[in-house]
Design a protein around this motif. Sequence first.
Motif, PDB file in Angstrom:
ATOM      1  N   PRO A 140      46.161  25.744  44.591  1.00  0.00           N
ATOM      2  CA  PRO A 140      47.037  24.579  44.754  1.00  0.00           C
ATOM      3  C   PRO A 140      46.240  23.348  45.176  1.00  0.00           C
ATOM      4  N   VAL A 141      46.671  22.208  44.703  1.00  0.00           N
ATOM      5  CA  VAL A 141      46.060  20.940  45.099  1.00  0.00           C
ATOM      6  C   VAL A 141      46.576  20.532  46.473  1.00  0.00           C
ATOM      7  N   VAL A 142      47.808  20.925  46.764  1.00  0.00           N
ATOM      8  CA  VAL A 142      48.436  20.595  48.038  1.00  0.00           C
ATOM      9  C   VAL A 142      49.348  21.758  48.424  1.00  0.00           C
ATOM     10  N   ASP A 143      49.533  21.974  49.713  1.00  0.00           N
ATOM     11  CA  ASP A 143      50.408  23.028  50.223  1.00  0.00           C
ATOM     12  C   ASP A 143      51.117  22.461  51.450  1.00  0.00           C
ATOM     13  N   VAL A 144      52.418  22.213  51.325  1.00  0.00           N
ATOM     14  CA  VAL A 144      53.168  21.497  52.353  1.00  0.00           C
ATOM     15  C   VAL A 144      54.453  22.258  52.677  1.00  0.00           C
ATOM     16  N   LEU A 145      54.811  22.310  53.943  1.00  0.00           N
ATOM     17  CA  LEU A 145      56.119  22.841  54.321  1.00  0.00           C
ATOM     18  C   LEU A 145      57.203  21.906  53.797  1.00  0.00           C
ATOM     19  N   VAL A 146      58.273  22.461  53.255  1.00  0.00           N
ATOM     20  CA  VAL A 146      59.333  21.606  52.712  1.00  0.00           C
ATOM     21  C   VAL A 146      59.935  20.700  53.777  1.00  0.00           C
ATOM     22  N   THR A 147      59.946  21.151  55.003  1.00  0.00           N
ATOM     23  CA  THR A 147      60.527  20.344  56.078  1.00  0.00           C
ATOM     24  C   THR A 147      59.693  19.105  56.390  1.00  0.00           C
ATOM     25  N   GLU A 148      58.489  19.017  55.839  1.00  0.00           N
ATOM     26  CA  GLU A 148      57.642  17.842  56.026  1.00  0.00           C
ATOM     27  C   GLU A 148      57.851  16.809  54.922  1.00  0.00           C
ATOM     28  N   PRO A 176      60.520  14.278  52.704  1.00  0.00           N
ATOM     29  CA  PRO A 176      61.823  13.611  52.790  1.00  0.00           C
ATOM     30  C   PRO A 176      62.860  14.291  51.894  1.00  0.00           C
ATOM     31  N   GLY A 177      64.043  14.527  52.441  1.00  0.00           N
ATOM     32  CA  GLY A 177      65.148  15.065  51.657  1.00  0.00           C
ATOM     33  C   GLY A 177      65.183  16.573  51.528  1.00  0.00           C
ATOM     34  N   PHE A 178      64.201  17.273  52.062  1.00  0.00           N
ATOM     35  CA  PHE A 178      64.165  18.728  51.954  1.00  0.00           C
ATOM     36  C   PHE A 178      64.648  19.360  53.251  1.00  0.00           C
ATOM     37  N   ALA A 179      65.489  20.364  53.123  1.00  0.00           N
ATOM     38  CA  ALA A 179      65.984  21.118  54.278  1.00  0.00           C
ATOM     39  C   ALA A 179      65.193  22.417  54.390  1.00  0.00           C
ATOM     40  N   PRO A 180      65.165  23.014  55.561  1.00  0.00           N
ATOM     41  CA  PRO A 180      64.483  24.303  55.691  1.00  0.00           C
ATOM     42  C   PRO A 180      65.165  25.353  54.815  1.00  0.00           C
ATOM     43  N   PRO A 181      64.408  26.319  54.307  1.00  0.00           N
ATOM     44  CA  PRO A 181      65.020  27.356  53.474  1.00  0.00           C
ATOM     45  C   PRO A 181      66.023  28.173  54.286  1.00  0.00           C
ATOM     46  N   ALA A 182      67.118  28.522  53.638  1.00  0.00           N
ATOM     47  CA  ALA A 182      68.157  29.300  54.310  1.00  0.00           C
ATOM     48  C   ALA A 182      68.124  30.764  53.886  1.00  0.00           C
ATOM     49  N   ALA A 183      67.494  31.057  52.761  1.00  0.00           N
ATOM     50  CA  ALA A 183      67.450  32.430  52.254  1.00  0.00           C
ATOM     51  C   ALA A 183      66.268  33.177  52.862  1.00  0.00           C
ATOM     52  N   GLU A 184      66.526  34.387  53.309  1.00  0.00           N
ATOM     53  CA  GLU A 184      65.475  35.213  53.879  1.00  0.00           C
ATOM     54  C   GLU A 184      64.388  35.470  52.839  1.00  0.00           C
ATOM     55  N   GLY A 185      63.146  35.379  53.260  1.00  0.00           N
ATOM     56  CA  GLY A 185      62.029  35.647  52.371  1.00  0.00           C
ATOM     57  C   GLY A 185      61.489  34.424  51.655  1.00  0.00           C
ATOM     58  N   HIS A 186      62.179  33.304  51.737  1.00  0.00           N
ATOM     59  CA  HIS A 186      61.684  32.088  51.099  1.00  0.00           C
ATOM     60  C   HIS A 186      60.658  31.437  52.015  1.00  0.00           C
ATOM     61  N   ALA A 187      59.513  31.115  51.446  1.00  0.00           N
ATOM     62  CA  ALA A 187      58.401  30.594  52.240  1.00  0.00           C
ATOM     63  C   ALA A 187      58.635  29.167  52.715  1.00  0.00           C
ATOM     64  N   GLY A 188      59.412  28.402  51.977  1.00  0.00           N
ATOM     65  CA  GLY A 188      59.659  27.024  52.377  1.00  0.00           C
ATOM     66  C   GLY A 188      58.438  26.146  52.228  1.00  0.00           C
ATOM     67  N   ARG A 189      57.689  26.362  51.156  1.00  0.00           N
ATOM     68  CA  ARG A 189      56.464  25.606  50.915  1.00  0.00           C
ATOM     69  C   ARG A 189      56.504  24.979  49.528  1.00  0.00           C
ATOM     70  N   VAL A 190      55.889  23.834  49.417  1.00  0.00           N
ATOM     71  CA  VAL A 190      55.653  23.191  48.128  1.00  0.00           C
ATOM     72  C   VAL A 190      54.153  23.200  47.945  1.00  0.00           C
ATOM     73  N   ARG A 191      53.713  23.769  46.835  1.00  0.00           N
ATOM     74  CA  ARG A 191      52.275  23.823  46.587  1.00  0.00           C
ATOM     75  C   ARG A 191      51.989  23.553  45.142  1.00  0.00           C
ATOM     76  N   SER A 243      60.364  31.073  44.827  1.00  0.00           N
ATOM     77  CA  SER A 243      59.389  31.740  45.687  1.00  0.00           C
ATOM     78  C   SER A 243      58.946  33.096  45.139  1.00  0.00           C
ATOM     79  N   GLY A 244      59.735  33.714  44.296  1.00  0.00           N
ATOM     80  CA  GLY A 244      59.342  34.986  43.693  1.00  0.00           C
ATOM     81  C   GLY A 244      58.243  34.847  42.652  1.00  0.00           C
ATOM     82  N   TRP A 245      57.915  33.617  42.304  1.00  0.00           N
ATOM     83  CA  TRP A 245      56.910  33.350  41.285  1.00  0.00           C
ATOM     84  C   TRP A 245      55.541  33.016  41.865  1.00  0.00           C
TER      85      TRP A 245
END
Length: 70
Positions: free
Chosen positions: A45-53, A55-70, A33-35
Amino acid sequence: MSNDAFALAGAAAEELRARASVDSFDVAIVLGSGWVPAADALGSPVVDVLVTELPGFAPPAAEGHAGRVR
């Protein structure tokens, strides 16, 4: 849904492909996420999705992590 890591990765990849409305991806780049500024320099980005959407991805546990795949 299976707990098999390969099956989950395949399902997540298929979900990303479907949401991007493409047949396949030529390249995938995995950055922390720092990148975000570096990723933004590559273009829109071609796509921007919450990781929780995905399969197999858990919500981010570290503060400041956006929890997105883009």
